[in-house]
Design a protein around this motif. Structure first.
Motif, mmCIF file in Angstrom:
data_model
loop_
_atom_site.group_PDB
_atom_site.id
_atom_site.type_symbol
_atom_site.label_atom_id
_atom_site.label_comp_id
_atom_site.label_asym_id
_atom_site.label_seq_id
_atom_site.Cartn_x
_atom_site.Cartn_y
_atom_site.Cartn_z
ATOM 1 N N PRO A 155 0.838 -1.210 0.000
ATOM 2 C CA PRO A 155 0.000 0.000 0.000
ATOM 3 C C PRO A 155 0.868 1.253 0.000
ATOM 4 O O PRO A 155 1.998 1.256 0.493
ATOM 5 N N ALA A 156 0.333 2.313 -0.537
ATOM 6 C CA ALA A 156 1.084 3.561 -0.639
ATOM 7 C C ALA A 156 1.352 4.147 0.748
ATOM 8 O O ALA A 156 0.581 3.965 1.692
ATOM 9 N N VAL A 157 2.496 4.834 0.881
ATOM 10 C CA VAL A 157 2.859 5.560 2.097
ATOM 11 C C VAL A 157 2.693 7.044 1.808
ATOM 12 O O VAL A 157 3.174 7.550 0.783
ATOM 13 N N ALA A 158 2.028 7.734 2.707
ATOM 14 C CA ALA A 158 1.801 9.170 2.509
ATOM 15 C C ALA A 158 3.124 9.889 2.302
ATOM 16 O O ALA A 158 4.107 9.644 2.990
ATOM 17 N N GLU A 159 3.135 10.770 1.308
ATOM 18 C CA GLU A 159 4.267 11.647 0.990
ATOM 19 C C GLU A 159 5.464 10.911 0.386
ATOM 20 O O GLU A 159 6.499 11.529 0.132
ATOM 21 N N ALA A 160 5.361 9.610 0.170
ATOM 22 C CA ALA A 160 6.466 8.897 -0.482
ATOM 23 C C ALA A 160 6.504 9.225 -1.967
ATOM 24 O O ALA A 160 5.472 9.289 -2.629
ATOM 25 N N GLU A 161 7.721 9.453 -2.488
ATOM 26 C CA GLU A 161 7.906 9.664 -3.916
ATOM 27 C C GLU A 161 8.269 8.367 -4.631
ATOM 28 O O GLU A 161 7.963 8.205 -5.810
ATOM 29 N N SER A 162 8.934 7.478 -3.912
ATOM 30 C CA SER A 162 9.344 6.211 -4.500
ATOM 31 C C SER A 162 9.565 5.199 -3.380
ATOM 32 O O SER A 162 9.428 5.532 -2.186
ATOM 33 N N TYR A 163 9.938 3.997 -3.792
ATOM 34 C CA TYR A 163 10.102 2.918 -2.830
ATOM 35 C C TYR A 163 11.349 2.111 -3.167
ATOM 36 O O TYR A 163 11.607 1.816 -4.342
ATOM 37 N N ASP A 164 12.133 1.754 -2.130
ATOM 38 C CA ASP A 164 13.269 0.859 -2.287
ATOM 39 C C ASP A 164 12.802 -0.558 -1.995
ATOM 40 O O ASP A 164 12.208 -0.825 -0.935
ATOM 41 N N VAL A 165 13.089 -1.454 -2.915
ATOM 42 C CA VAL A 165 12.710 -2.858 -2.767
ATOM 43 C C VAL A 165 13.977 -3.649 -2.424
ATOM 44 O O VAL A 165 15.008 -3.510 -3.090
ATOM 45 N N TYR A 166 13.894 -4.475 -1.379
ATOM 46 C CA TYR A 166 15.037 -5.226 -0.871
ATOM 47 C C TYR A 166 14.847 -6.720 -1.065
ATOM 48 O O TYR A 166 13.732 -7.243 -0.903
ATOM 49 N N LEU A 167 15.949 -7.411 -1.372
ATOM 50 C CA LEU A 167 16.027 -8.863 -1.288
ATOM 51 C C LEU A 167 17.245 -9.215 -0.446
ATOM 52 O O LEU A 167 18.232 -8.466 -0.403
ATOM 53 N N LEU A 168 17.204 -10.359 0.219
ATOM 54 C CA LEU A 168 18.346 -10.825 0.998
ATOM 55 C C LEU A 168 19.462 -11.257 0.067
ATOM 56 O O LEU A 168 19.276 -12.108 -0.797
ATOM 57 N N GLY A 169 20.648 -10.642 0.248
ATOM 58 C CA GLY A 169 21.803 -10.980 -0.563
ATOM 59 C C GLY A 169 22.717 -11.953 0.144
ATOM 60 O O GLY A 169 22.291 -12.737 0.999
ATOM 61 N N GLU A 170 23.997 -11.887 -0.185
ATOM 62 C CA GLU A 170 24.971 -12.820 0.375
ATOM 63 C C GLU A 170 25.048 -12.713 1.894
ATOM 64 O O GLU A 170 25.172 -13.708 2.589
ATOM 65 N N LYS A 171 24.949 -11.471 2.412
ATOM 66 C CA LYS A 171 25.006 -11.274 3.854
ATOM 67 C C LYS A 171 23.894 -10.380 4.382
ATOM 68 O O LYS A 171 23.486 -10.522 5.535
ATOM 69 N N TYR A 172 23.436 -9.450 3.577
ATOM 70 C CA TYR A 172 22.522 -8.428 4.075
ATOM 71 C C TYR A 172 21.349 -8.226 3.125
ATOM 72 O O TYR A 172 21.385 -8.647 1.970
ATOM 73 N N MET A 173 20.311 -7.555 3.613
ATOM 74 C CA MET A 173 19.236 -7.112 2.753
ATOM 75 C C MET A 173 19.775 -6.029 1.831
ATOM 76 O O MET A 173 20.383 -5.052 2.285
ATOM 77 N N GLU A 174 19.540 -6.189 0.525
ATOM 78 C CA GLU A 174 20.118 -5.283 -0.466
ATOM 79 C C GLU A 174 19.023 -4.688 -1.340
ATOM 80 O O GLU A 174 18.047 -5.371 -1.688
ATOM 81 N N ILE A 175 19.175 -3.418 -1.720
ATOM 82 C CA ILE A 175 18.217 -2.766 -2.608
ATOM 83 C C ILE A 175 18.391 -3.326 -4.021
ATOM 84 O O ILE A 175 19.490 -3.287 -4.580
ATOM 85 N N VAL A 176 17.316 -3.861 -4.563
ATOM 86 C CA VAL A 176 17.362 -4.430 -5.917
ATOM 87 C C VAL A 176 16.522 -3.624 -6.895
ATOM 88 O O VAL A 176 16.599 -3.853 -8.112
ATOM 89 N N ALA A 177 15.719 -2.699 -6.385
ATOM 90 C CA ALA A 177 14.898 -1.876 -7.292
ATOM 91 C C ALA A 177 14.436 -0.641 -6.547
ATOM 92 O O ALA A 177 14.284 -0.646 -5.317
ATOM 93 N N ASN A 178 14.245 0.431 -7.305
ATOM 94 C CA ASN A 178 13.588 1.627 -6.790
ATOM 95 C C ASN A 178 12.496 1.991 -7.793
ATOM 96 O O ASN A 178 12.775 2.172 -8.981
ATOM 97 N N VAL A 179 11.244 2.061 -7.314
ATOM 98 C CA VAL A 179 10.115 2.294 -8.212
ATOM 99 C C VAL A 179 9.256 3.420 -7.668
ATOM 100 O O VAL A 179 9.236 3.689 -6.458
ATOM 101 N N THR A 180 8.561 4.067 -8.558
ATOM 102 C CA THR A 180 7.643 5.141 -8.158
ATOM 103 C C THR A 180 6.213 4.650 -7.984
ATOM 104 O O THR A 180 5.349 5.401 -7.546
ATOM 105 N N THR A 181 5.945 3.401 -8.348
ATOM 106 C CA THR A 181 4.631 2.790 -8.161
ATOM 107 C C THR A 181 4.627 1.984 -6.873
ATOM 108 O O THR A 181 5.616 1.935 -6.145
ATOM 109 N N THR A 182 3.519 1.325 -6.588
ATOM 110 C CA THR A 182 3.424 0.473 -5.404
ATOM 111 C C THR A 182 3.549 -0.995 -5.773
ATOM 112 O O THR A 182 3.004 -1.876 -5.112
#
Length: 914
Positions: free
Chosen positions: A752-779
């Motif tokens: 769901p959308a977050v008020a005042e958000a312009e975009s969203y960072d999407v994370y997946l678990l990488g080799e050791k840490y959660m890593e940003i794999v995408a940044n999108v302006t949609t939900t």
């Protein structure tokens, strides 16, 4: 054969405490009486008549003799070197001026006489027995039928194989031997102890160690660990990378994504009854991959896991130390109470010297309210276990998140009056990792110790990055931790908090500024080091620390090399270090530290408030260095600010309406603290609260529905004020995340959308840490995921909201795991039905219309499902021309799926109800 006169007085526990206090305070008159356990022994002045034929058969060992040798004065370094060159072994030091020795049978008496020897005597068997054995205090854990279980330590001059063979001839059973070490566990009839102790190869015998008992978010801020690990590009990022930490505990740890790619050894589900090691590991080294709120101290360190072994001689531990995999160990276990200086104490102190970068960290115990025989009742002297009595290790007290002491936290002194615990940390009411990717409540000194171990790993990394990758000496790190700690309890050190509550940020800054040095000093010599103190300094703290040689088992006091420190200011005023009164009396033990001469501890600190500017001489004297030369470390802290905001201090991601704790450091302030909050980079300020002058924290929840990347905290006390070093964020993250489709190596994630958000960072678990794999302006985002070749998937995902215009990024939402085969692979297929049908309005809070455009359909079915896949509405045989409606006004806010089947074709549309 001549007789030896050793006048021995049996001085039991309370009187003995008074004796070592008196002896510790004697600095001028020569004292040739030695104290060993509960006896005072007068050594005969016999060197002018002594012959080797005077020694009994029980003193003959390896073509030589063992015994006690006493000098008129502590031998100079030249004499110590001369003895070593002639293979005259001064094995262990026993105050005063006395050593356990092994000399070849050919040793010249004139050589000894000419180099200051006063007395030579054999060691009577009773002095090789621990106090409990000698007095018949046998714990139930050490009873083996009609036998007792003991640990024997033999001299280096014989092999363990020889000793085992000799014991077999005496019908003494070996329970366990430790490869590469001189300790052997035995089962032995009680009436054999005297004969055993009189064997020449026997150095020491004690009861086997008591049973092992475990010492069961806000800590990162209290410890100032978050200031070392800001997770921002502009701030400090000391997360323990390059450092190995060791959890010695109750078995396997995990599996948990917070240790992804960094855990070795015993890994896996250890059962819900064995979660102690999981909790320890999460506080020490958890990455917060699943929930960023529960990030541990050293999220970049390599975590090794072994079973706890009270001897510290187990191969699993020592192999990791020897091959350099581990630099810091944590053991949150108790073994008995105020056990004295045992063979295990010897082991951990020796390991710290043999491997200079090794730091052992222990819990102090949760045994306050237990009388362990120190002589001052049940509120003092109840540190648990001999290993915690070590001089070169750290024993950690337990506090609440606000820095107040937990009543159950064990208190000092050590058995001989030394300062214990060494330092304090938050262990109570923590949330840490559990098996199967869970989190659970965890606390006690068990939680405080891994906090110190983790902060130490951060400091190791800070030192390495400042010194070309070189590992620090553990003694230096221990000194820095103690000297930069926030004073707590009584002013100066005390027997509750030790040297105070850990302040990782100050410690890291001290390392970055290079405010430390090392040198060595020999018997009777003095070194002078000069440091410059700038104008406007609020407080100067100077500490000398040294890893002291291991004492003889049973020794009291346990201090071997005694160094003295004095600090001389530009006007020639001399400042002496803190000293505590260790008399076994509750009033004395709770009396604040004064200044004077310390004869018990291998650490001394001078504190000067509002020092004058100029050069200060730090004088280090080898007052009594029987095993020299002694390396030492001098660390000094120059505090220029009376008031420093430490959390939030820049880069933090706070959530609106979710409580956090504001922390600050204060030195020499007297007025109450006014705490304020700004949402616009300091243009305007709102008062949060005013707190008492003796408080350095405030619980606070940022206002609801607040979104800002320009937040600051300001704390003011009278004329003194400080503001966060940089902006921090207050925002909310998506309330949920949903996995719509997993197919052909791709996953579709929505939220769901977050008020005042312009975009969203999407994370997946990488080799050791959660890593940003995408940044999108949609939900919604489509991301690549790995398939195992059999159509199965296993991945973790999360989302954070951001607004680059206003400069904020929210905290990541708790990560979610998907484990299984493909999901809804038909979704997203661009068929005729999908392109024809549309939903509006979307989002909707009343009616939503399904529009079929210009197409005509027969046999239309409609199904509405929630984000969990549950069907909540169906309608069949819908009669429609070009649209129909669904009433969603009664549904909760969230994501839903509308599935339409028409004339044999099916499509699913997302619907957001607000």
């Amino acid at each position: 054969m001549k007789s030896f006169i050793l006048r021995s007085t049996g001085i039991k526990s309370v009187a003995f405490g008074l004796l070592f206090l008196v002896s510790a305070m004697t600095t001028t008159a020569q004292n040739y009486t030695i104290t060993f356990q509960d006896e005072s022994i007068e050594m005969p002045e016999n060197i002018n008549t002594f012959q080797w034929t005077d020694m009994p058969e029980s003193a003959e060992l390896a073509n030589g003799y063992v015994g006690w040798v006493q000098f008129y004065e502590t031998p100079t370094q030249n004499v110590q070197d001369l003895f070593e060159a002639n293979r005259l072994e001064l094995i262990d030091y026993i105050p005063h001026h006395t050593y356990l020795f092994h000399f070849p049978a050919t040793t010249s008496i004139d050589l000894l006489r000419n180099n200051g020897v006063r007395s030579i005597v054999p060691v009577e068997g009773r002095f090789k027995l621990s106090q409990n054995l000698k007095n018949g205090n046998i714990g139930a854990w050490a009873v083996d039928g009609n036998n007792i279980l003991v640990t024997l330590q033999h001299h280096d001059n014989v092999s363990t194989d020889f000793v085992v063979a000799q014991l077999a001839e005496e019908q003494i059973g070996v329970v366990q031997r430790y490869d590469g070490y001189n300790n052997i566990d035995l089962t032995i009839p009680n009436n054999c102890l005297e004969d055993l102790s009189n064997l020449s190869y026997v150095k020491w015998v004690e009861l086997i160690v008591a049973p092992s008992v475990p010492d069961d978010q806000r800590g990162r801020a209290l410890h100032r660990a978050s200031g070392l690990d800001t997770q921002t590009t502009a701030g400090r990022n000391y997360d323990g990378t390059g450092v190995g930490v060791l959890c010695r505990d109750d078995g396997a740890v995990g599996r948990h994504i917070d240790f992804q790619g960094r855990i070795f050894g015993l890994v896996g589900n250890n059962g819900n009854n064995n979660t102690h090691g999981d909790g320890v590991s999460g506080i020490m080294a958890g990455a917060g991959n699943k929930d960023p709120r529960y990030r541990g101290m050293a999220a970049g360190s390599d975590l090794h896991v072994v079973n706890y072994n009270p001897s510290f001689l187990d191969n699993a531990t020592n192999d990791l130390i020897d091959d350099g995999s581990v630099q810091i160990t944590n053991s949150s276990y108790s073994n008995g109470c105020n056990a004295g200086y045992t063979t295990i104490t010897v082991t951990v102190d020796e390991q710290s010297i043999d491997t200079p970068e090794l730091l052992h960290v222990f819990s102090a115990g949760n045994s306050n309210n237990l009388d362990c025989g120190y002589g001052a009742g049940n509120q003092w002297g109840n540190i648990t276990g001999g290993h915690k009595q070590g001089k070169n290790v750290i024993a950690t007290a337990n506090t609440f998140y606000d820095g107040s002491l937990v009543n159950s936290s064990s208190r000092g002194p050590a058995h001989d009056g030394r300062i214990k615990p060494d330092i304090a940390a938050n262990g109570q009411n923590q949330i840490s990792t559990g098996p199967n990717n869970a989190y659970f409540p965890f606390g006690g000194t068990s939680g405080a110790a891994p906090g110190i171990a983790g902060v130490s790993a951060q400091l190791y990394q800070a030192y390495m990055e400042t010194n070309g990758g070189t590992m620090p000496n553990s003694g230096l790190i221990k000194a820095i931790l103690m000297n930069t700690a926030n004073d707590a309890g009584n002013v100066g050190p005390d027997f509750k908090f030790g040297w105070g509550i850990v302040n990782g940020l100050r410690a890291g800054i001290l390392i970055e500024d290079g405010r430390h040095l090392s040198d060595n000093v020999s018997q009777g010599n003095t070194n002078t080091h000069t440091i410059n103190v700038p104008a406007g300094t609020t407080q100067l703290k100077v500490m000398v620390y040294w890893n002291d040689p291991a004492a003889a088992p049973g020794a009291s006091p346990a201090l071997v090399n005694d160094l003295d420190m004095e600090v001389v200011d530009p006007s020639s005023t001399t400042f002496q270090p803190w000293v505590l009164d260790s008399t076994p009396n509750p009033t004395a033990l709770d009396t604040p530290a004064t200044n004077g001469i310390d004869r018990l501890n291998n650490v001394e600190q001078v504190l000067i408030n509002n020092p004058d500017a100029g050069d200060y001489d730090v004088e280090i004297t080898g007052f009594n260095v029987p095993q020299g030369p002694q390396e030492y470390f001098v660390v000094y802290e120059i505090i220029e600010n009376n008031l420093t905001v430490t959390f939030p201090n820049g880069g933090e991601k706070l959530r609106d309406n979710l409580e956090t704790t504001i922390h600050w450091d204060a030195v020499n302030t007297t007025a109450d603290f006014v705490v304020e909050f700004s949402t616009d980079n300091g243009t305007s300020w709102t008062t949060i609260d005013t707190v008492d002058s003796d408080t350095d924290y405030l619980d606070w929840a940022p206002p609801a529905n607040l979104y800002t990347g320009e937040a600051l905290i300001r704390v003011t006390s009278g004329a003194f004020s400080d503001v966060s070093d940089a902006n921090f964020t207050v925002a909310d993250h998506p309330v949920t995340t949903n996995l719509e489709r997993v197919c052909d190596g791709e996953a579709t994630i929505s939220w769901p959308a977050v008020a005042e958000a312009e975009s969203y960072d999407v994370y997946l678990l990488g080799e050791k840490y959660m890593e940003i794999v995408a940044n999108v302006t949609t939900t919604e985002a489509i991301v690549a995921v790995e398939e195992d070749g059999n159509g199965d998937y296993d991945f973790w995902y999360s989302v954070a909201a951001r607004n680059d215009t206003d400069g904020w990024v929210s905290q990541r939402r708790i990560a979610t795991q998907y484990e299984g085969d493909g999901l809804e692979c038909e979704l997203g297929v661009d068929d005729f039905l999908s392109s024809t049908i549309s939903l509006y309005p979307n989002p909707s809070n009343d009616q939503v219309f399904i529009d079929f455009g210009t197409s005509a359909f027969n046999n239309v079915d409609i199904k509405l499902s929630n984000s969990l896949g549950q069907t909540i509405f169906t309608q069949t045989d819908v009669e429609t021309t070009n649209q129909t409606a669904i009433n969603v006004s009664s549904y909760r806010t969230g994501l839903y799926f509308v599935t339409i089947t028409a004339d044999g074709q099916t499509t699913t549309k997302k619907l957001l109800v607000k």
